[in-house]
Design a protein around this motif. Structure first.
Motif, short mmCIF file in Angstrom:
data_model
loop_
_atom_site.label_atom_id
_atom_site.label_comp_id
_atom_site.label_asym_id
_atom_site.label_seq_id
_atom_site.Cartn_x
_atom_site.Cartn_y
_atom_site.Cartn_z
N GLN A 169 30.82 39.08 32.53
CA GLN A 169 30.81 40.12 33.19
C GLN A 169 31.70 40.01 34.49
N SER A 170 32.54 40.79 34.67
CA SER A 170 33.70 40.53 35.75
C SER A 170 32.87 41.38 36.85
N THR A 171 32.86 40.47 37.98
CA THR A 171 32.27 41.05 39.40
C THR A 171 33.49 41.60 40.12
N GLY A 172 34.81 41.25 40.18
CA GLY A 172 35.63 41.83 40.91
C GLY A 172 35.50 41.21 42.63
N ASN A 173 34.47 40.23 42.68
CA ASN A 173 34.37 39.61 44.14
C ASN A 173 35.14 38.37 44.29
N PRO A 174 36.06 38.47 45.12
CA PRO A 174 36.92 37.45 45.34
C PRO A 174 36.35 36.08 45.74
#
Length: 125
Positions: free
Chosen positions: A83-88
């Motif tokens: 699951q890609s969160t996209g949170n750096p």
């Protein structure tokens, strides 16, 4: 191949009985044995395959004797999706863990270097 007469050699006799037989043949007291290679070969071919191997029973017996004692299972393919969160911040934490690796095979990654990589990645998207 015709019958061949065996000619014993006294010097090559390995046992006492072989020496006596060779002496008796040499003196004429005994006849030298004859050997028919073709007949012996044909007889040996008959014994090279057993009767049970000439039937279906032989194949079944061989299968039963070599069958594995345990059942084997076919591996099942599993699919894993990330699951890609996209949170750096998730990437920053991961980079810190890799940078502090005990193995020494990872290079030192600074926070600034990670920020630069994230910024470059965001520009391409």
């Amino acid at each position: 191949m015709p019958d061949q007469e065996v000619k014993p050699n006294l010097n090559e006799a390995s046992t006492h009985e072989a020496q006596l037989a060779a002496e008796n043949i040499a003196s004429g007291e005994e006849e030298a044995p004859t050997v028919n290679f073709d007949a012996d070969y044909a007889a040996a071919q008959k014994f090279s395959v057993s009767e049970v191997d000439r039937t279906g029973e032989g194949a079944a017996a061989a299968e039963a004797a070599t069958a594995p004692n345990q059942k084997t299972f076919q591996p099942q393919e599993t699919k894993t999706q990330t699951q890609s969160t996209g949170n750096p911040d998730d990437f920053l934490e991961l980079a810190k863990e890799v940078g502090n690796s005990q193995t020494g095979s990872a290079t030192n990654v600074s926070d600034d270097l990670v920020k630069q990589a994230l910024e470059k990645g965001e520009r391409k998207n």
